[in-house]
Design a protein around this motif. Structure first.
Motif: not given
Length: 249
Positions: A182-204
């Motif tokens: 999707n280079e026509k619509d996305i010019k910058e790299p997509i960033n995976v920021l990492g873990v942002v929350a610890l939920g009741a049944s999983g990690v976000t």
């Protein structure tokens, strides 16, 4: 008046089409050409109506007294104050290029795509299909969402038992492939920021990207789907609520 407006609109349309097709140095881009075309149509309509109505009034009321003419002039002047304000504000909107036809904007409580700009009014269409006609004189603040790339966020939930580093690595590779497709619509790299929350049944795990204006929602949905398919292929579990039932009575 009807014939004059029809002919004028045809000439304006030809002018706009030539500007869009032209590659000349002085030619305008598609958006500015369409915006100018809408303004020219608006100016043409008001000019023709004003001249036509004035001519008819002068014929019909040719013998009107100076007193009544003065009263009519004062009344017209008072009624024209808001019109003049609309015209002046509309001129500055166009001169400063605050927004154009096709832009996604927010004016007060209304958000939508600009479908028309006139010398007196601006018309926007929201995503429900409703049409909002806003006088230029009442436009005090405008938020233009189409002048830069728009952010989109995808939150991915991973079960606690999964290897977080491995899950992040899989998501990163998925995002890289998605950007290439999707280079026509996305010019910058997509960033995976990492873990942002610890939920009741999983990690976000949060993913942040930027796409062309009005394309961010499509990119968000497609990326979310692709991540889901990739996680399934790699046997990475997405958490779901479970209930423990005691069978000992």
């Amino acid at each position: 008046m009807f014939i004059s407006i029809k002919i004028g609109n045809y000439i304006i349309k030809k002018f706009v089409d030539n500007q869009i097709k032209s590659d000349g140095r002085l030619s305008m881009d598609s958006q500015r050409a369409k915006t100018l075309g809408e303004v020219m149509k608006s100016v043409l309509k008001y000019s023709v109506y004003f001249i036509g109505i004035t001519a008819m009034a002068s014929i019909i009321f040719g013998g009107i007294s100076i007193t009544f003419a003065s009263i009519g002039g004062v009344a017209l002047g008072l009624g024209a104050q808001s019109l003049i304000k609309d015209l002046i504000n509309g001129f500055f909107i166009l001169f400063e290029n605050q927004f154009g036809v096709g832009d996604y904007i927010t004016i007060g409580n209304f958000s939508g795509i600009v479908s028309s700009i006139g010398i007196r009014t601006t018309i926007i269409k929201d995503f429900n299909g409703d049409i909002h006609c806003i006088t230029n004189g009442s436009i005090l603040e405008v938020t233009n969402h189409s002048r830069s790339d728009s952010s989109f966020i995808v939150d991915v939930n991973i079960a606690y038992k999964e290897d977080i580093d491995n899950a992040i690595s899989v998501i990163e590779k998925t995002c890289e492939e998605f950007k290439k497709e999707n280079e026509k619509d996305i010019k910058e790299p997509i960033n995976v920021l990492g873990v942002v929350a610890l939920g009741a049944s999983g990690v976000t795990i949060r993913v942040l990207g930027k796409a062309k204006p009005l394309r961010q929602w499509d990119m968000e949905r497609e990326l979310r789907k692709l991540i889901k398919v990739t996680l399934d292929k790699n046997n990475i579990e997405i958490p779901f609520p479970t209930n423990m039932i005691n069978t000992n009575f």
